[in-house]
Scaffold this motif. Structure first.
Motif, PDB file in Angstrom:
ATOM      1  N   GLN A 133       1.037   0.380  -3.249  1.00 25.42           N
ATOM      2  CA  GLN A 133       0.692  -0.855  -3.955  1.00 25.42           C
ATOM      3  C   GLN A 133       1.750  -1.189  -5.015  1.00 25.42           C
ATOM      4  O   GLN A 133       2.090  -2.364  -5.214  1.00 25.42           O
ATOM      5  CB  GLN A 133      -0.689  -0.725  -4.602  1.00 25.42           C
TER       6      GLN A 133
ATOM      7  N   TYR B  77      -3.725  -9.090  -4.116  1.00 32.25           N
ATOM      8  CA  TYR B  77      -4.988  -9.525  -3.519  1.00 32.25           C
ATOM      9  C   TYR B  77      -5.388  -8.467  -2.490  1.00 32.25           C
ATOM     10  O   TYR B  77      -4.835  -8.399  -1.396  1.00 32.25           O
ATOM     11  CB  TYR B  77      -4.836 -10.898  -2.872  1.00 32.25           C
ATOM     12  N   ARG B  78      -6.333  -7.639  -2.859  1.00 30.21           N
ATOM     13  CA  ARG B  78      -6.634  -6.435  -2.100  1.00 30.21           C
ATOM     14  C   ARG B  78      -7.168  -6.699  -0.704  1.00 30.21           C
ATOM     15  O   ARG B  78      -7.072  -5.851   0.181  1.00 30.21           O
ATOM     16  CB  ARG B  78      -7.641  -5.574  -2.878  1.00 30.21           C
ATOM     17  N   GLU B  79      -7.723  -7.900  -0.480  1.00 29.00           N
ATOM     18  CA  GLU B  79      -8.273  -8.193   0.849  1.00 29.00           C
ATOM     19  C   GLU B  79      -7.225  -8.692   1.838  1.00 29.00           C
ATOM     20  O   GLU B  79      -7.483  -8.770   3.038  1.00 29.00           O
ATOM     21  CB  GLU B  79      -9.395  -9.236   0.719  1.00 29.00           C
TER      22      GLU B  79
ATOM     23  N   LYS C  69      -1.827   4.117  -4.228  1.00 31.78           N
ATOM     24  CA  LYS C  69      -1.310   3.525  -5.461  1.00 31.78           C
ATOM     25  C   LYS C  69       0.209   3.358  -5.403  1.00 31.78           C
ATOM     26  O   LYS C  69       0.758   2.349  -5.863  1.00 31.78           O
ATOM     27  CB  LYS C  69      -1.703   4.415  -6.643  1.00 31.78           C
TER      28      LYS C  69
ATOM     29  N   ILE D  26      -4.156  -4.380   1.818  1.00 31.87           N
ATOM     30  CA  ILE D  26      -3.636  -3.867   0.550  1.00 31.87           C
ATOM     31  C   ILE D  26      -4.613  -2.904  -0.119  1.00 31.87           C
ATOM     32  O   ILE D  26      -4.216  -1.873  -0.677  1.00 31.87           O
ATOM     33  CB  ILE D  26      -3.299  -5.037  -0.398  1.00 31.87           C
ATOM     34  N   GLY D  27      -5.897  -3.214  -0.054  1.00 33.02           N
ATOM     35  CA  GLY D  27      -6.898  -2.363  -0.689  1.00 33.02           C
ATOM     36  C   GLY D  27      -6.965  -0.965  -0.110  1.00 33.02           C
ATOM     37  O   GLY D  27      -7.499  -0.052  -0.753  1.00 33.02           O
TER      38      GLY D  27
END
Length: 325
Positions: free
Chosen positions: A148, A96-98, A145, A140-141
């Motif tokens: 992540q 969840y990138r936010e 890479k 996270i966003g």
């Protein structure tokens, strides 16, 4: 590091007669194997049945026939209990990138029903193992890479599973990030049963202790690194003026010291034990057909993979039976 829930030597995954059909398509055909602690590579060409196999092992796809046991628990009979012992990282990490790193890991730990009193420790242990201790506050966003991907691995181990299933964990990473993730995988393999699905053959050579090769839904190779070192050690590419008759190829294949002999038109790839006597016997056998080129070299897992997936699983099984007779 989180302590896994299986001990060395015990079977963490037990697969028996596993099959999956999609209508008339027989995608997975009677797989039987067991996995222990350490890293096992799962290889196969496109359409070999890798994705279906991973999904069945992770409990996200029901098999048509057969059984899977995780840490001794039947995945069919007691799915919730079995899945508590599974950590899964799909090819696209489920992030969840936010959220921040800490928020995301807390969420995953709660979903995995880790006891409340153990959640903070689980969070810090997962971050320590994956090298995320300094980025817990980061969104996270905004992470690279590589970070992540580390986070995807962290969510897979945070609940202390017995087995970790990783699908293409280094896809899209730069060379430095690949090296970092591979080093992390080696660390995980010391404590967990890790099943690594990848198309990167060098990755298997770098981190795996065992290799399973799928072809047309069947296992065509299940061997450890000792076997690979033997069969990927010495080789010669031999070019001749004319293609070899099948009778001569069979003679070469049965020579002492020869592991494999594959012909492609007027080129032979012969894998052997590397002895001078073996090479001399090869030259004597092939000289009447006009030797044009004799090139020494090191074969690798790529060559072995190609040779295994050129033929049907039944042909490969017959060849292996002859080798062990």
């Amino acid at each position: 590091m989180p302590e896994p829930s299986a001990t060395r030597g015990s079977s963490v995954i037990e697969v028996t007669a596993l099959e999956r059909r999609y209508g008339d398509v027989h995608a997975v055909r009677g797989l039987t194997f067991s996995l222990h602690r350490g890293i096992t590579g799962l290889l196969g060409p496109n359409g070999a049945g890798k994705s279906s196999t991973l999904q069945m092992l992770a409990g996200t796809l029901a098999p048509t026939h057969g059984s899977v046991r995780i840490a001794g628990i039947s995945l069919a009979d007691n799915a919730n209990a079995a899945k508590r012992h599974i950590g899964f990282l799909p090819e696209q990490p489920p992030l969840y990138r936010e959220q921040t790193v800490d928020e995301y890991l807390r969420f995953c730990i709660e979903l995995r029903q880790v006891p409340r009193a153990d959640r903070t420790a689980a969070l810090h242990e997962a971050k320590d193992v994956t090298g995320l201790s300094g980025v817990g506050h980061r969104v996270i966003g905004n992470l690279s890479k590589g970070y992540q991907q580390r986070l995807g691995i962290a969510q897979a181990i945070a609940h202390k599973p017995a087995v970790i299933i990783l699908d293409e964990p280094t896809v899209g990473l730069d060379p430095n990030q690949i090296r970092e993730v591979r080093a992390l995988l080696v660390t995980l393999g010391e404590r967990y049963c890790v099943l690594l699905s990848t198309h990167i053959l060098a990755e298997v050579q770098a981190v795996c202790a065992r290799v399973l090769v799928l072809h047309q839904g069947k296992i065509v190779l299940d061997q450890g690194t000792t076997y690979l070192a033997q069969h990927a050690g010495s080789a010669h590419r031999i070019r001749t003026k004319q293609a070899m008759p099948e009778a001569i190829l069979e003679k070469v294949r049965h020579m002492p010291g020869v592991h494999e002999c594959d012909q492609r038109e007027t080129e032979l790839l012969v894998r052997h034990n590397g002895n001078d006597e073996t090479l001399a016997a090869l030259v004597d056998a092939l000289a009447p057909y006009g030797l044009r080129e004799l090139t020494p070299g090191q074969t690798d897992l790529e060559e072995l993979f190609v040779s295994l997936t050129m033929h049907s699983p039944e042909q490969i099984a017959d060849e292996h039976a002859e080798d062990t007779a």
